[in-house]
Write an enzyme that holds these catalytic residues in place. Structure first.
Site, PDB file in Angstrom:
ATOM      1  N   HIS A 134       0.837  -1.197   0.000  1.00 10.22           N
ATOM      2  CA  HIS A 134       0.000   0.000   0.000  1.00 10.22           C
ATOM      3  C   HIS A 134       0.868   1.241   0.000  1.00 10.22           C
ATOM      4  CE1 HIS A 134      -3.338   2.646   1.745  1.00 10.22           C
ATOM      5  NE2 HIS A 134      -3.604   2.382   0.485  1.00 10.22           N
ATOM      6  N   HIS A 135       0.611   2.136  -0.937  1.00 10.59           N
ATOM      7  CA  HIS A 135       1.285   3.431  -0.995  1.00 10.59           C
ATOM      8  C   HIS A 135       0.236   4.524  -0.961  1.00 10.59           C
ATOM      9  CE1 HIS A 135       5.125   1.857  -3.269  1.00 10.59           C
ATOM     10  NE2 HIS A 135       5.082   1.489  -1.996  1.00 10.59           N
ATOM     11  N   GLU A 136      -0.148   4.956   0.240  1.00 12.02           N
ATOM     12  CA  GLU A 136      -1.064   6.101   0.324  1.00 12.02           C
ATOM     13  C   GLU A 136      -0.215   7.359   0.380  1.00 12.02           C
ATOM     14  OE1 GLU A 136      -4.548   6.709   0.187  1.00 12.02           O
ATOM     15  OE2 GLU A 136      -3.643   8.699   0.112  1.00 12.02           O
ATOM     16  N   HIS A 192      -6.000   4.225  -6.424  1.00 11.43           N
ATOM     17  CA  HIS A 192      -7.199   4.883  -5.888  1.00 11.43           C
ATOM     18  C   HIS A 192      -7.018   6.396  -5.958  1.00 11.43           C
ATOM     19  CE1 HIS A 192      -9.780   1.634  -4.000  1.00 11.43           C
ATOM     20  NE2 HIS A 192      -8.949   1.052  -4.850  1.00 11.43           N
ATOM     21  N   GLU A 236     -17.041   1.745  -0.527  1.00  7.88           N
ATOM     22  CA  GLU A 236     -16.765   2.441   0.735  1.00  7.88           C
ATOM     23  C   GLU A 236     -17.856   3.462   1.067  1.00  7.88           C
ATOM     24  OE1 GLU A 236     -12.910   4.188   0.102  1.00  7.88           O
ATOM     25  OE2 GLU A 236     -13.701   5.768  -1.167  1.00  7.88           O
TER      26      GLU A 236
HETATM   27  C1  NOJ Z   1      -9.686   6.006  -0.072  1.00  9.02           C
HETATM   28  C2  NOJ Z   1      -9.754   4.732  -0.811  1.00  9.02           C
HETATM   29  O1  NOJ Z   1     -10.791   4.722  -1.696  1.00  9.02           O
HETATM   30  C3  NOJ Z   1      -9.878   3.626   0.167  1.00  9.02           C
HETATM   31  O2  NOJ Z   1      -9.944   2.421  -0.508  1.00  9.02           O
HETATM   32  C4  NOJ Z   1      -8.708   3.633   1.054  1.00  9.02           C
HETATM   33  O3  NOJ Z   1      -8.861   2.705   2.045  1.00  9.02           O
HETATM   34  C5  NOJ Z   1      -8.525   4.950   1.694  1.00  9.02           C
HETATM   35  N1  NOJ Z   1      -8.531   5.961   0.730  1.00  9.02           N
HETATM   36  C6  NOJ Z   1      -7.222   4.927   2.451  1.00  9.02           C
HETATM   37  O4  NOJ Z   1      -6.179   4.594   1.636  1.00  9.02           O
END
Ligand code: NOJ
Length: 677
Positions: A378-380, A459, A484
């Site tokens: 995961h790369h947020e 995303h 979500e």
């Molecule tokens: C928004 C994304 O749509 C969701 O999938 C994700 O969990 C959150 N951002 C955090 O990364």
């Protein structure tokens, strides 16, 4: 003066009207039914128009580019050359909605010269039986090294009345709005794909293909049914700067006699360049679960602390569940140091290579390996793209070293709120998710990931324009309101949302919608606007080569029969068809597994119940199939406690049989068709 100018204009107009009688260039699609004509207006502005079956579809519409530093490439053009070509090819997708794609077109290249400046501009048109694409090509020319584009004047004047389904372009929540349904002349500024159904039933979708190193196109309604391409902004003066020679993305118009023709349409894929990554056998479709929905339920947090979701112990618990139920991938969000605090702009504190103390990355990966479950990285970025780019290679290398083969990236930030590297060290500038800067950034990420054989699921992305053909490691993305939103009644997508997505967002490409909330419960037990059968149907109706079973393990475990369907349903298809549907109302898709003779059907409806007659015309006539049917109970309704009522039954079917299935309000159906011995 004014009077003279008017007379001059009138004289010019008269001359031009005579000259106007015949277009300067024409072309038609391979079936001869779609035609384009190129023309000049009295001021030497280039117009194109499109008809199908001799009915106008696009009335004369302008072409041209506005510049920030010079005379616009709009007026005063002459045609200095034209060439035609044809192509008929078949290419293989490494993964996709169908295995083989036919690329059959006729092409017209028109070369123009601006008489007052001597500048050259070409427009290449490609006509398919399924629609039209065209792009600007700016050749090398003396005295012009770089083109600084302020905007386009490209128009789409829809010639006949109809209805449009569209999302607002240029608003703060990027692509995460419910679709508007309005008359075409009621659209404001729209993202693409924008879908239209003309009053005679013709379906159109305006979009773009191969959005590379360029700003995304929004559609701004000028007046009536006429739209102009409006490029996504940039913090730099020009919206796009490109060294010559270059080609713009293709502007595309899918044209179909009915809804199926709109959906079973590979126009944008055909207009993208072939695979640039060579052997991509390392890109593999998969199904996954994740330490994810529990955060939406408020059971745990992304941030560190007493409720932290991404702990080694929790990861082991999920891996055990995945292994027991046949899922080979696990997404874990929130393990990176620096997640605490605000989402928006938090990215400057996040380290994509260091974990919180309660998460042992290597131990989790090793444990997963023993059990046959791979971690999804995961790369947020929290919108801090500058910070991400500064650690991009190290972050990819870490996952590469640990054998991780897929990463979910995220760009949580308001539109226009992305931090891009500034001109000076340490400086930043703000950019849009769909501007030229981000179109470059995503390619940078794909190329870095490909070096480590990693696939990307983006995303808060830039919209999909078919680049998965060129970069087959771009497996999926968000780019619309996903599951979500259903976590809380405050945000929920109404049941019409998914049957709208099939004909709008999904035309662009795969979506990581994250179905499989079998509990039908969100935060504080908020009921989802869905029946149970619909959760299964979504795996077939909304295509993605990676599909999540998004609910938390303890809930998934309560539905063993449904979980069985999720385990079996393929994520890679030999062929896909829309067998019934109407934009925004309902959609029934049939897909054939790429690795067996099985077919699957997924149907979803809005808040109206519907009886759908399945005729199975697509089945192999030499076979009889055992159908396992997951349908809404007779009393099921998404609005009441009956939303969980499901009937699971088996029947024998063969091609040509008729079967009526009722979908409940907010409901759906899923079928597996397996050849019987
Ligand atoms: C928004 C994304 O749509 C969701 O999938 C994700 O969990 C959150 N951002 C955090 O990364």
């Amino acid at each position: 003066m004014k009077h003279l100018a008017t007379i001059a204009w009138m004289a010019w107009g008269l001359l031009a009207t005579t000259a106007d009688a015949a277009p300067v260039a024409t072309a038609s699609s391979p079936d001869g039914l779609t035609k384009i004509a190129i023309d000049f207006d009295p001021d030497g502005r280039i117009n194109y128009s499109i008809s199908r079956k001799d009915q106008p579809l696009i009335a004369p519409s302008r072409l041209g580019l506005l510049l920030t530093d010079g005379y616009a490439l709009v007026r005063d053009f002459e045609l200095v050359g034209q060439q035609t070509a044809e192509g008929d090819d078949r290419w293989e997708q490494p993964w996709g909605e169908r295995h083989y794609v036919r690329d059959h077109y006729r092409e017209l290249l028109t070369n123009f010269r601006q008489q007052s400046t001597g500048r050259l501009l070409s427009v290449r048109f490609r006509l398919f039986d399924q629609g039209v694409g065209f792009r600007y090509e700016v050749p090398s020319q003396a005295g012009l090294a770089t083109l600084h584009i302020a905007d386009e004047v490209t128009e789409f004047d829809i010639a006949r009345p109809g209805t449009a389904w569209w999302q607002p372009g240029g608003e703060s929540n990027r692509y995460e709005y419910l679709y508007n349904k309005t008359p075409i002349d009621g659209v404001a500024t729209a993202h693409t794909p924008m879908t239209m159904r003309l009053d005679d039933g013709t379906h159109l979708a305006v979009h773009e293909a191969a959005l590379v190193d360029y700003a995304s196109m929004w559609l701004k309604r000028e007046q009536g049914q006429k739209f102009r391409a409006m490029l996504s902004p940039s913090s730099q003066g020009p919206k796009v700067s490109r060294a010559l020679p270059f080609a713009s993305p293709w502007r595309t118009i899918r044209i179909a006699d009915n809804a199926a023709g709109l959906v079973e349409n590979d126009l944008e894929l055909n207009l993208n360049e072939p695979n640039k990554l060579g052997d991509v056998s390392w890109v593999k479709p998969f199904k996954y679960i994740g330490i994810w929905w529990e955060m939406f339920l408020g059971k745990s947090t992304w941030a560190s602390g007493p409720q932290h979701g991404a702990t080694t112990a929790n990861a082991r618990h999920y891996i055990d569940f995945a292994a027991r139920h046949g899922f080979d991938h696990l997404l874990i969000e929130g393990w990176n140091k620096g997640w605490d605090g605000q989402w928006w702009g938090f990215g400057k504190h996040v380290s994509l290579t260091e974990a919180y103390p309660d998460f042992d990355l290597k131990a989790v990966i090793d444990y997963g390996r023993q059990k046959g479950v791979q971690l999804i990285g995961h790369h947020e970025t929290g919108g801090n793209v500058a910070h991400y780019e500064s650690q991009l290679d190290a972050a990819m290398a870490l996952y590469g070293k640990l054998g991780v083969s897929a990463i979910k990236t995220g760009y949580v930030a308001d539109a226009g709120g992305l931090y891009a590297p500034g001109d000076q060290p340490g400086a930043v500038r703000m950019e849009w998710h769909d501007g030229q800067f981000m179109s470059r950034h995503h390619i940078l990420v794909l190329e870095a990931a490909a070096r480590y054989h990693i696939a990307i699921n983006t995303h808060e992305p830039i919209k999909d324009t078919g680049l998965r053909r060129t970069y087959p490691n771009w497996v999926s993305r968000e780019g619309a309101r996903g599951m979500e939103y259903n976590a809380s009644t405050y945000w929920q997508n109404p049941p019409s949302h998914e049957p709208t997505l099939v004909f709008t967002r999904m035309l662009a490409g795969p979506m990581d919608y994250t179905p499989g909330i079998l509990s039908l419960q969100g935060l504080h037990g908020d009921p989802l606007p869905s029946t149970l059968a619909r959760q299964l149907a979504l795996y077939v109706a909304l295509y993605s080569p990676i599909q999540m079973a998004a609910d938390v393990p303890e809930q998934l475990a309560k539905y063993p029969r449904e979980l069985d369907f999720i385990r079996q349903v393929p994520v890679d298809w030999e062929d896909s068809k829309l067998i019934d549907g109407a934009v925004g109302e309902y959609a029934v898709l049939a897909r054939k597994d790429r690795h067996s003779a099985d077919w699957y059907i997924g149907g979803i409806t809005d808040d109206h119940k519907r009886n759908v007659a399945l005729t199975f015309d697509f089945l192999d006539p030499a076979k009889t199939y055992r159908a396992t049917i997951y349908r809404d109970g007779d009393d099921a309704d998404f609005k009441t406690d009956t939303r969980h009522h499901i009937v699971i039954e088996t029947r024998r079917v063969k091609r040509g049989d008729q079967m009526m299935i009722r979908m409940a309000p907010g409901g759906g159906m899923a079928l597996r068709l397996h050849p019987s011995r």
